[in-house]
Design a protein around this motif. Sequence first.
Motif, PDB file in Angstrom:
ATOM      1  N   ALA A 106       0.834  -1.201   0.000  1.00  0.00           N
ATOM      2  CA  ALA A 106       0.000   0.000   0.000  1.00  0.00           C
ATOM      3  C   ALA A 106       0.870   1.252   0.000  1.00  0.00           C
ATOM      4  N   ARG A 107       1.931   1.264   0.804  1.00  0.00           N
ATOM      5  CA  ARG A 107       2.798   2.428   0.873  1.00  0.00           C
ATOM      6  C   ARG A 107       3.541   2.637  -0.437  1.00  0.00           C
ATOM      7  N   ALA A 148      -5.417   0.885  -5.043  1.00  0.00           N
ATOM      8  CA  ALA A 148      -3.979   1.100  -4.910  1.00  0.00           C
ATOM      9  C   ALA A 148      -3.243  -0.141  -4.429  1.00  0.00           C
ATOM     10  N   LEU A 149      -3.970  -1.113  -3.852  1.00  0.00           N
ATOM     11  CA  LEU A 149      -3.317  -2.329  -3.361  1.00  0.00           C
ATOM     12  C   LEU A 149      -3.021  -3.320  -4.472  1.00  0.00           C
ATOM     13  N   LEU A 150      -3.658  -3.136  -5.622  1.00  0.00           N
ATOM     14  CA  LEU A 150      -3.538  -4.108  -6.696  1.00  0.00           C
ATOM     15  C   LEU A 150      -2.711  -3.530  -7.835  1.00  0.00           C
ATOM     16  N   PHE A 175      -8.147 -12.300   4.187  1.00  0.00           N
ATOM     17  CA  PHE A 175      -8.450 -12.403   2.757  1.00  0.00           C
ATOM     18  C   PHE A 175      -7.158 -12.196   1.974  1.00  0.00           C
ATOM     19  N   ALA A 176      -6.723 -13.254   1.295  1.00  0.00           N
ATOM     20  CA  ALA A 176      -5.517 -13.181   0.474  1.00  0.00           C
ATOM     21  C   ALA A 176      -5.886 -12.652  -0.902  1.00  0.00           C
ATOM     22  N   LEU A 177      -5.194 -11.605  -1.342  1.00  0.00           N
ATOM     23  CA  LEU A 177      -5.399 -11.044  -2.673  1.00  0.00           C
ATOM     24  C   LEU A 177      -4.378 -11.683  -3.607  1.00  0.00           C
ATOM     25  N   LYS A 235      -0.118 -15.750  -7.372  1.00  0.00           N
ATOM     26  CA  LYS A 235       0.847 -15.343  -6.353  1.00  0.00           C
ATOM     27  C   LYS A 235       0.208 -14.311  -5.430  1.00  0.00           C
ATOM     28  N   LEU A 236       0.617 -14.348  -4.179  1.00  0.00           N
ATOM     29  CA  LEU A 236       0.091 -13.405  -3.195  1.00  0.00           C
ATOM     30  C   LEU A 236       0.466 -11.983  -3.577  1.00  0.00           C
ATOM     31  N   ALA A 237      -0.557 -11.103  -3.632  1.00  0.00           N
ATOM     32  CA  ALA A 237      -0.318  -9.695  -3.965  1.00  0.00           C
ATOM     33  C   ALA A 237      -0.585  -8.791  -2.770  1.00  0.00           C
ATOM     34  N   GLY A 238      -1.374  -9.240  -1.822  1.00  0.00           N
ATOM     35  CA  GLY A 238      -1.705  -8.421  -0.655  1.00  0.00           C
ATOM     36  C   GLY A 238      -2.604  -9.188   0.282  1.00  0.00           C
ATOM     37  N   LEU A 239      -2.998  -8.507   1.332  1.00  0.00           N
ATOM     38  CA  LEU A 239      -3.793  -9.166   2.376  1.00  0.00           C
ATOM     39  C   LEU A 239      -4.747  -8.155   2.994  1.00  0.00           C
ATOM     40  N   LEU A 240      -5.987  -8.575   3.223  1.00  0.00           N
ATOM     41  CA  LEU A 240      -6.975  -7.767   3.899  1.00  0.00           C
ATOM     42  C   LEU A 240      -7.439  -8.496   5.154  1.00  0.00           C
ATOM     43  N   ARG A 241      -7.743  -7.719   6.170  1.00  0.00           N
ATOM     44  CA  ARG A 241      -8.221  -8.312   7.423  1.00  0.00           C
ATOM     45  C   ARG A 241      -9.406  -7.511   7.932  1.00  0.00           C
ATOM     46  N   ARG A 242     -10.474  -8.208   8.308  1.00  0.00           N
ATOM     47  CA  ARG A 242     -11.648  -7.560   8.879  1.00  0.00           C
ATOM     48  C   ARG A 242     -11.551  -7.579  10.397  1.00  0.00           C
ATOM     49  N   TYR A 243     -11.973  -6.486  11.030  1.00  0.00           N
ATOM     50  CA  TYR A 243     -11.951  -6.386  12.492  1.00  0.00           C
ATOM     51  C   TYR A 243     -13.364  -6.153  12.995  1.00  0.00           C
TER      52      TYR A 243
END
Length: 243
Positions: A106-107, A148-150, A175-177, A235-243
């Motif tokens: 993301a950064r 922006a994460l993708l 959630f694996a992107l 291939k793993l591109a990013g990760l999302l997590r719900r709280y």
Amino acid sequence: MLTSKQHELLLFIHQRLAETGVSPSFEEMKEALDLKSKSGVHRLIGALEERQFLRRLPNRARALEVTRLPGMGQPGVSAPAAGQAAMGAAGAAGGAMVSDLAAARARKAAAALPADAPAIAVPLVGKIAAGLPIEAIEDHEQLAVPQALLGAGEHYALQVSGDSMIEAGIFDGDFALIRRTDEAREGDIVVALIDNADATLKYFHREKGMVRLDPANSLYEPQRYLPSRVKIQGKLAGLLRRY
């Protein structure tokens, strides 16, 4: 000044984070630097932390962040601030927050995403095992993801089931992107389909004519298969997590 080994380790971690968003394991660092034990890796990391080239992210297993490289001054944006910006953008995309694992990506995409950062819908195609292989469930849901994460390419999302990748900061329920691809390089985190039936999320390696799928949890053993039994699904591109 850094020693040659400190410099080598810092660049190795930086390259791995840039490529995958995931810091390498201590075993991978030991092998990359041709060290005899992991204690040497711990000493090098400690020295890099003291010199403020590296920091450990709190409450995350095996989560490292390169704060600066040799020749650079002190970073202009602190890691916590950048991480909070990425998390805020994910919250605008349906309450999902970006984990520290995806924050590096993301950064790289944007130093500070605006609150109304555009989101896109990617297919949520089921669950992926982060333990022993389980059947991939084909669902037809959508998941909102900050654009922006993708990066380039086609993506889909899978919900993680299991705990064998926790040392890579990937937890049950995340959630694996995934960027769709049928190719993988040594050390990539991939979705591997076994025997056209079972899917798993693991580190990819080639070993003596076999495919070795490594977990990121010392409680689990690597899985080895004939190449004909394994298909790379992405291939793993990013990760999302719900709280």
